[in-house]
Every structure is written in structure tokens, then in C-alpha cells.
Design a protein around this motif. Sequence first.
Motif, mmCIF file in Angstrom:
data_model
loop_
_atom_site.group_PDB
_atom_site.id
_atom_site.type_symbol
_atom_site.label_atom_id
_atom_site.label_comp_id
_atom_site.label_asym_id
_atom_site.label_seq_id
_atom_site.Cartn_x
_atom_site.Cartn_y
_atom_site.Cartn_z
ATOM 1 N N HIS A 100 2.522 2.185 -6.293
ATOM 2 C CA HIS A 100 2.680 1.178 -5.253
ATOM 3 C C HIS A 100 3.936 1.523 -4.472
ATOM 4 O O HIS A 100 4.887 2.076 -5.035
ATOM 5 C CB HIS A 100 2.801 -0.223 -5.860
ATOM 6 C CG HIS A 100 1.616 -0.576 -6.714
ATOM 7 N ND1 HIS A 100 0.439 -1.043 -6.185
ATOM 8 C CD2 HIS A 100 1.417 -0.489 -8.056
ATOM 9 C CE1 HIS A 100 -0.430 -1.233 -7.160
ATOM 10 N NE2 HIS A 100 0.136 -0.907 -8.307
ATOM 11 N N ASN B 271 -5.680 1.999 -2.789
ATOM 12 C CA ASN B 271 -4.414 1.303 -2.568
ATOM 13 C C ASN B 271 -3.534 2.111 -1.618
ATOM 14 O O ASN B 271 -2.343 2.265 -1.847
ATOM 15 C CB ASN B 271 -3.673 1.069 -3.889
ATOM 16 C CG ASN B 271 -2.424 0.217 -3.671
ATOM 17 O OD1 ASN B 271 -2.435 -0.720 -2.893
ATOM 18 N ND2 ASN B 271 -1.347 0.572 -4.329
ATOM 19 N N GLY B 272 -4.152 2.669 -0.590
ATOM 20 C CA GLY B 272 -3.338 3.463 0.319
ATOM 21 C C GLY B 272 -4.035 3.776 1.616
ATOM 22 O O GLY B 272 -5.241 3.610 1.761
ATOM 23 N N LYS C 229 0.814 -1.210 0.000
ATOM 24 C CA LYS C 229 0.000 0.000 0.000
ATOM 25 C C LYS C 229 0.848 1.262 0.000
ATOM 26 O O LYS C 229 1.987 1.266 0.440
ATOM 27 C CB LYS C 229 -0.910 0.014 1.226
ATOM 28 C CG LYS C 229 -2.051 -0.954 1.134
ATOM 29 C CD LYS C 229 -3.068 -0.650 2.199
ATOM 30 C CE LYS C 229 -4.311 -1.477 1.944
ATOM 31 N NZ LYS C 229 -5.460 -0.961 2.620
#
Length: 172
Positions: free
Chosen positions: A70, A93-94, A2
Motif C-alpha cells: 500500500h 490495488n494500483g 493505491k
Amino acid sequence: MKNLILIGMPGTGKSAVGKALAERLGYTFLDVDDVIRERTGKTLKELLLEMGVDEFVVLEGKIGESLDLHDTVIATGGSMVLSGGAMDHLRKNGVAVWLETPLREIEGRMPEDLWDRGIAAPRDMTIREIYRQRESMYAKYADVIVASQEGEDATACQVEQVMRTAGMSLRE
């Protein structure tokens, strides 16, 4: 793995803390303001003068939505939270970390003309008014809130400690 997404007011040290965090974690560092300058060939101040605040926020949001990263610490612009689409995309994604800094400290770091700093807000707004406008948005998108410490290394360490305490891992 992440990403770590730093949000917060201009002058909270997102870029300096982001670089320190990236080094500590072995991540890449990306400053969204730098991406905007690279893609447009213009400074934030020039863009604000040409486009106005509303169009600038749209541009910033589109850039936020275009990022596919990423293992990156991302320092967002202070106004990124005004773009729900960008924040939703980045948080897929974080982990969003709000670097919360006392208003008096932020005020002390800001130039008299906020547009010189490239802050996306109407020219007649004070930093206090901008803070009041955005505070609820920072709270809305923050997965973690970290009180800024004295110095970027101390703040970076605090971010890691708060995430560990909360049982959050960037390794997935």
C-alpha cells in the motif's frame, strides 16, 4: 491508498522515476528487480543463465503475485507484463503507468549484451524485437500512458499531471 505501478521497457527509467515519484507522493519505493535479488541471492543475469528466460518469467510473476503493498511506487521489471497473474494482482490495488520511451532512446541506453543488464529475452533478440514483442502487453495493462521526459523529476511530474488530468487519484 493505491499503489503506482510503473511498467515499460528496460531502460525507460522506471527505477529512477519511481524513486522521484515516491518522494513527491510520500510513498514507499519498491523495485521488483531488487526483491528478486534479495529472495534468490543472485543477480538477474545469474538467474537468466541458470533458469533460462521462461523459468525466470515464472519466478518474476510469482514474486509479483506475492506482493501485498500500500502507498508504494512499484518499479516492475520490463518483463513483468508477460505474467498476467502478476499484473492482475498488482492492478487490484494500483494504477499501472506505462513509461513510454522512444525506441532510439532505449537502444542508446542498452549494453551490447542485453543479458549483462538482466533483460529476460532470448539472447539473440535485439532491443527492437523485444519492444515489438512487449508493446501490446504494455498497452494492455496500462491504466495511464506517460511519455518519458528528459530527467526523472520531469517524468515524475508528468506522471502526476497526466493522472490529475485523467481524474485519477491514488487516494482511496
